[in-house]
Design an enzyme around this catalytic site. Structure first.
Site, PDB file in Angstrom:
ATOM      1  N   GLU A   1      -9.265  -1.640   5.613  1.00 51.83           N
ATOM      2  CA  GLU A   1      -8.007  -1.745   6.344  1.00 51.83           C
ATOM      3  C   GLU A   1      -8.263  -1.680   7.850  1.00 51.83           C
ATOM      4  O   GLU A   1      -7.685  -2.446   8.616  1.00 51.83           O
ATOM      5  CB  GLU A   1      -7.055  -0.627   5.926  1.00 51.83           C
TER       6      GLU A   1
ATOM      7  N   GLU B   1      -5.547   8.656  17.796  1.00 53.00           N
ATOM      8  CA  GLU B   1      -6.119   9.997  17.986  1.00 53.00           C
ATOM      9  C   GLU B   1      -7.048  10.362  16.824  1.00 53.00           C
ATOM     10  O   GLU B   1      -8.125  10.935  17.032  1.00 53.00           O
ATOM     11  CB  GLU B   1      -4.990  11.032  18.095  1.00 53.00           C
TER      12      GLU B   1
ATOM     13  N   SER C   1       0.870   6.581   2.900  1.00 51.14           N
ATOM     14  CA  SER C   1       1.539   7.588   3.733  1.00 51.14           C
ATOM     15  C   SER C   1       2.775   8.169   3.047  1.00 51.14           C
ATOM     16  O   SER C   1       3.472   7.485   2.289  1.00 51.14           O
ATOM     17  CB  SER C   1       1.952   6.976   5.076  1.00 51.14           C
TER      18      SER C   1
ATOM     19  N   GLN D   1       0.825  -1.206   0.000  1.00 53.08           N
ATOM     20  CA  GLN D   1       0.000   0.000   0.000  1.00 53.08           C
ATOM     21  C   GLN D   1       0.859   1.256   0.000  1.00 53.08           C
ATOM     22  O   GLN D   1       1.678   1.438   0.901  1.00 53.08           O
ATOM     23  CB  GLN D   1      -0.895   0.008   1.242  1.00 53.08           C
ATOM     24  N   GLY D   2       0.682   2.126  -0.985  1.00 52.22           N
ATOM     25  CA  GLY D   2       1.419   3.387  -1.048  1.00 52.22           C
ATOM     26  C   GLY D   2       0.543   4.565  -0.689  1.00 52.22           C
ATOM     27  O   GLY D   2       0.088   5.300  -1.568  1.00 52.22           O
TER      28      GLY D   2
END
Length: 388
Positions: A251, A373, A136, A133-134
């Site tokens: 996810e 958060e 971040s 997975q690309g």
């Protein structure tokens, strides 16, 4: 399905499992080395692991609910529940785990063209292609829509330049699904496209990142004038954020435990702890019971959302709640196993394996797939309707 037809399905499945699941694959597969990730360069840990994958893939059991024409078994939700119950009954390992199954597959089934589904899904189901997975980037983690990896429109392809980070197992993956900014003038959520890219092509490089646990599952991935053909876009151009959000819900469900993303292998915590000690003190027993009850609760909640998804209602923003609770439960589970293991659990490669490394790995659960958060912020604003 009627109760009778479900029971007929159960008996037929039970007979198949008894005849086809190798004895070596009936241990729950709770350690990292037991997982089969598949892919072009995958090296099977044993003949039994290879046979188990091939037999399950031939039946569509690696992706039981996917349509048959795309490599699945076409199971209904009721049949899927029976499938997991019967797999659990003999403590069978999952034949294959992959980001292709947990994340890209659902997104392709929802947004992909028929041709893309026929091209990309069956190899995922057979374990022949491994995906990473690309998402971040160094400046786009919690604010994922701030991705700066850019794609220049060159007519029949995009020319992609930029950097991704925390790309899990990118050094072992065959392909990557990536968010790329294809319109720099559009609002940040509107100028992103969801592209598929061969990791072996020119202009793509990966570098592993070593973590505190001593392993390197994460990588940096660099794109330098990488050419991505136009037919490798999923969904509409500049509407990749819609695909990304949909994928993120899957996810988060996976990380919450729905896709066996967290450790445990289906074994009760008490059974795992009893491998280490013969007697539990009252405090540890109470904490283990509380953890298991919470795990059962989140498991039932996840099943409810899966039923809603089959009826056309996905988990949506509630996936943030599942992800947060799954993360906290997994951390609690490993802390209890560390407590039960005593000094033996602190050894890196001792009689309990690498329990300390597994415990340290859980610290990343609060970050990957969206930080705790961010999850709490989504729950407060979008689920509970609290003011910002």
């Amino acid at each position: 399905m009627t109760a009778n037809s479900i029971e007929e399905f159960r008996l037929e499945l039970r007979e198949w499992l008894e005849a086809n699941c190798p004895q070596e694959m009936r241990d729950g597969g709770i350690v990292e080395d037991a997982i089969c990730w598949g892919g072009k360069d995958w090296v099977f840990s044993s003949d039994a692991q290879k046979v188990w994958l091939e037999r399950c893939a031939a039946k569509g059991y690696t992706v039981p609910t996917w349509p048959v024409e795309y490599g699945g078994a076409g199971m209904s939700r009721d049949q899927e529940k029976v499938f997991h119950e019967e797999m659990g009954r003999i403590d069978a390992r999952s034949p294959l785990q992959s980001f292709g199954i947990w994340m890209l597959g659902p997104a392709l089934l929802h947004f992909g063209s028929h041709e893309q589904k026929l091209h990309y899904l069956p190899p995922i189901a057979r374990g022949e292609v491994r995906w990473c997975q690309g998402y971040s980037e160094p400046g786009a983690g919690s604010d994922l829509a701030n991705v700066q990896t850019k794609g220049e429109d060159k007519g029949d392809h995009w020319l992609v330049n930029g950097q991704k980070i925390w790309t899990s197992y990118a050094d072992k993956a065959d392909w990557i699904f990536a968010l790329v900014r294809t319109d720099r003038d559009a609002p940040k959520h509107k100028g992103i496209s969801f592209l598929l890219c061969d990791m072996e092509q020119a202009g793509v490089e990966t570098r592993p990142i070593k973590m505190i646990s001593g392993i390197s599952p994460f990588c940096e991935t660099f794109f330098t004038d990488a050419v991505i053909p136009k037919d490798q876009i999923v969904g509409e151009e500049n509407r990749g954020w819609d695909v990304a959000k949909y994928l993120l819900t899957h996810e988060r469900e996976m990380i919450s435990g729905g896709g066996a993303g967290l450790s445990g292998g289906g074994r009760a915590l008490g059974a795992v702890i009893s491998d280490t000690i013969e007697e539990m003190d009252a405090t540890l027993r109470a904490d283990a019971m509380r953890c298991e009850i919470d795990a059962l609760s989140i498991g039932l909640t996840l099943e409810r959302y899966k039923d809603q998804a089959e009826a056309g209602q996905g988990a949506g923003d509630a996936s943030a709640m599942l992800k947060y609770m799954g993360t906290e439960l997994n951390k609690q589970r490993h802390e209890l196993m560390m407590s039960a293991g005593g000094s033996d659990a602190l050894e890196w490669d001792g009689p309990l394996g690498n329990r300390a490394g597994d415990w340290l790995r859980t610290k990343a659960n609060s970050i990957e797939g969206g930080t705790s958060e961010v999850m709490l912020s989504i729950v407060s604003r979008r689920v509970l309707g609290l003011p910002a």
